[in-house]
Design an enzyme around this catalytic site. Structure first.
Site, mmCIF file in Angstrom:
data_model
loop_
_atom_site.group_PDB
_atom_site.id
_atom_site.type_symbol
_atom_site.label_atom_id
_atom_site.label_comp_id
_atom_site.label_asym_id
_atom_site.label_seq_id
_atom_site.Cartn_x
_atom_site.Cartn_y
_atom_site.Cartn_z
ATOM 1 N N TYR A 1 31.604 41.920 48.815
ATOM 2 C CA TYR A 1 32.632 42.696 48.097
ATOM 3 C C TYR A 1 34.006 42.193 48.536
ATOM 4 O O TYR A 1 34.987 42.281 47.809
ATOM 5 C CB TYR A 1 32.441 44.187 48.408
ATOM 6 C CG TYR A 1 33.131 45.121 47.440
ATOM 7 C CD1 TYR A 1 32.839 45.095 46.076
ATOM 8 C CD2 TYR A 1 34.066 46.049 47.889
ATOM 9 C CE1 TYR A 1 33.466 45.966 45.199
ATOM 10 C CE2 TYR A 1 34.691 46.920 47.021
ATOM 11 C CZ TYR A 1 34.390 46.869 45.677
ATOM 12 O OH TYR A 1 35.014 47.745 44.808
ATOM 13 N N LYS B 1 40.552 47.811 47.741
ATOM 14 C CA LYS B 1 40.239 49.250 47.591
ATOM 15 C C LYS B 1 40.825 50.052 48.759
ATOM 16 O O LYS B 1 41.221 51.202 48.584
ATOM 17 C CB LYS B 1 38.727 49.477 47.481
ATOM 18 C CG LYS B 1 38.098 48.948 46.184
ATOM 19 C CD LYS B 1 38.698 49.550 44.934
ATOM 20 C CE LYS B 1 37.906 49.213 43.693
ATOM 21 N NZ LYS B 1 38.610 49.565 42.452
HETATM 22 P P1 NAP Z 1 34.654 47.430 33.737
HETATM 23 O O1 NAP Z 1 34.015 48.111 32.612
HETATM 24 O O2 NAP Z 1 34.571 45.933 33.772
HETATM 25 O O3 NAP Z 1 36.153 47.915 33.859
HETATM 26 C C1 NAP Z 1 37.141 47.214 34.593
HETATM 27 C C2 NAP Z 1 38.361 47.221 33.736
HETATM 28 O O4 NAP Z 1 39.488 46.605 34.395
HETATM 29 C C3 NAP Z 1 38.125 46.427 32.450
HETATM 30 O O5 NAP Z 1 38.481 47.210 31.350
HETATM 31 C C4 NAP Z 1 39.029 45.250 32.661
HETATM 32 O O6 NAP Z 1 39.437 44.635 31.464
HETATM 33 C C5 NAP Z 1 40.171 45.924 33.377
HETATM 34 N N1 NAP Z 1 41.150 44.936 33.807
HETATM 35 C C6 NAP Z 1 40.957 43.807 34.519
HETATM 36 N N2 NAP Z 1 42.100 43.116 34.582
HETATM 37 C C7 NAP Z 1 43.031 43.820 33.897
HETATM 38 C C8 NAP Z 1 44.385 43.632 33.591
HETATM 39 N N3 NAP Z 1 45.065 42.556 34.015
HETATM 40 N N4 NAP Z 1 45.035 44.576 32.843
HETATM 41 C C9 NAP Z 1 44.398 45.668 32.416
HETATM 42 N N5 NAP Z 1 43.100 45.913 32.668
HETATM 43 C C10 NAP Z 1 42.426 44.981 33.407
HETATM 44 O O7 NAP Z 1 34.009 47.910 35.132
HETATM 45 P P2 NAP Z 1 33.942 49.340 35.841
HETATM 46 O O8 NAP Z 1 32.852 49.205 36.820
HETATM 47 O O9 NAP Z 1 33.929 50.410 34.828
HETATM 48 O O10 NAP Z 1 35.302 49.368 36.676
HETATM 49 C C11 NAP Z 1 36.244 50.428 36.599
HETATM 50 C C12 NAP Z 1 36.749 50.773 37.996
HETATM 51 O O11 NAP Z 1 35.689 51.374 38.739
HETATM 52 C C13 NAP Z 1 37.203 49.571 38.817
HETATM 53 O O12 NAP Z 1 38.334 49.932 39.580
HETATM 54 C C14 NAP Z 1 36.019 49.339 39.739
HETATM 55 O O13 NAP Z 1 36.385 48.665 40.933
HETATM 56 C C15 NAP Z 1 35.631 50.769 40.002
HETATM 57 N N6 NAP Z 1 34.302 50.979 40.575
HETATM 58 C C16 NAP Z 1 33.193 50.468 39.974
HETATM 59 C C17 NAP Z 1 31.951 50.676 40.540
HETATM 60 C C18 NAP Z 1 30.701 50.119 39.889
HETATM 61 O O14 NAP Z 1 29.660 50.051 40.550
HETATM 62 N N7 NAP Z 1 30.737 49.722 38.618
HETATM 63 C C19 NAP Z 1 31.808 51.411 41.725
HETATM 64 C C20 NAP Z 1 32.967 51.921 42.328
HETATM 65 C C21 NAP Z 1 34.195 51.699 41.743
HETATM 66 P P3 NAP Z 1 38.808 43.150 31.165
HETATM 67 O O15 NAP Z 1 37.356 43.332 31.006
HETATM 68 O O16 NAP Z 1 39.496 42.711 29.968
HETATM 69 O O17 NAP Z 1 39.152 42.276 32.345
#
Ligand code: NAP
Length: 262
Positions: A155, A162
């Site tokens: 990670y 984070k």
């Molecule tokens: P996701 O669907 O891929 O969402 C991540 C989002 O960040 C996407 O919409 C992505 O857009 C956007 N992003 C990246 N670069 C960007 C930029 N320059 N401007 C605006 N938006 C941007 O994945 P997710 O898992 O739902 O992630 C959402 C949050 O939850 C993140 O902070 C992640 O670290 C957190 N999280 C996830 C998990 C897990 O297991 N999935 C666990 C804990 C926390 P693009 O696709 O266009 O890049």
């Protein structure tokens, strides 16, 4: 009567129907909120527009959070459409793929800056832009992961980002508390999304998780959505600057191997 009847706000970070941001937006809309959506790249509109239509969103704006003009334009548009807002969701993170593999010690300067800019500074920038639209107070929620506190192999730079994000939540909560604006983070267990797929070894971690987490199950988009809705609602009016775990209890463990395997 929904918990969010009469409430308006924006959810940033919808890439597709698997996004945590979408899980949150759906719950808010079901509870009566007027929800606007924001996405990062023009190519995503094809996927995000049908989702926006599903919740009758009046606001759908592309906003690359690395670009100050786009942030300004997104909030000008929000002012036009909503007037004022009650909530903001930040579910955005990014790091180079090579920095989510191998060793943290090999992180490049460039990769470090990029991860911090998109995954951390964006919360500061969006919060600053949103605050003037919250004259009667409001609530902001961001997404984090346990790799901020303990080492989650591979990670890497995202764990460090984070940690900075969680510290930013506390400083933002302090700054904006007097204005009645609350800022909190949800620390989620692993969920299969586009971003998660970019973390090397995620699949193994995902399979292992329900074997050891106290609740013996994965968390879902809906689980996150419900907790986010709570934090964004008036029911959480006494909570700010916190990290709330939605992780089937994983973070309480001192021993993460199943006893029968030791
Ligand atoms: P996701 O669907 O891929 O969402 C991540 C989002 O960040 C996407 O919409 C992505 O857009 C956007 N992003 C990246 N670069 C960007 C930029 N320059 N401007 C605006 N938006 C941007 O994945 P997710 O898992 O739902 O992630 C959402 C949050 O939850 C993140 O902070 C992640 O670290 C957190 N999280 C996830 C998990 C897990 O297991 N999935 C666990 C804990 C926390 P693009 O696709 O266009 O890049």
């Amino acid at each position: 009567m929904g918990l969010f009847d009469g409430k308006k706000g924006i959810v940033f970070g919808v890439a597709n129907k698997y996004s945590i941001a979408w899980g949150i937006a759906k719950v808010l809309a079901e509870e009566g909120a007027d929800v606007g959506l924001s996405y990062a790249m023009p190519a995503l509109e094809r996927r995000v527009r049908p989702l926006a239509e599903q919740i009758n969103a009046r606001y759908l704006v592309k906003c690359d959070v690395q670009n100050d003009e786009e942030i300004e334009a997104a909030f000008e548009k929000a002012k036009e459409v909503f007037g004022t807002i009650d909530f903001l969701v930040h579910a955005i993170a990014y790091a180079k793929r090579e920095d989510l593999d191998g060793l943290f010690v090999d992180t490049s300067r460039d990769g470090f800056h990029l991860a911090m800019d998109i995954s951390v500074y964006s919360l500061v920038a969006l919060t600053r832009a949103a605050a003037p639209l919250m004259p009667n107070g409001g609530s902001i929620v961001t997404m984090t992961y346990y790799g901020s506190e303990k080492v989650a192999p591979r990670y890497n730079v995202m764990g460090v980002a984070k940690a900075a994000l969680e510290a930013s939540v506390r400083y933002l909560a302090y700054d904006l508390g007097p204005k009645g604006i609350r800022v909190n983070a949800i620390s989620a267990g692993p969920i299969k999304t586009l971003s998660a797929a970019g973390v090397s070894g995620f699949k193994k971690l995902y399979q292992y998780f329900p074997k050891v987490a106290p609740l013996r199950k994965h968390v879902t988009q809906e689980d996150i959505g419900h907790t986010a809705a709570f934090l964004l609602s008036d029911w959480a009016r006494g909570i700010t600057g916190e990290v709330i775990y939605v992780d089937s209890g994983y973070n309480i463990l001192g021993l993460t191997a199943p006893l029968e395997e030791i």
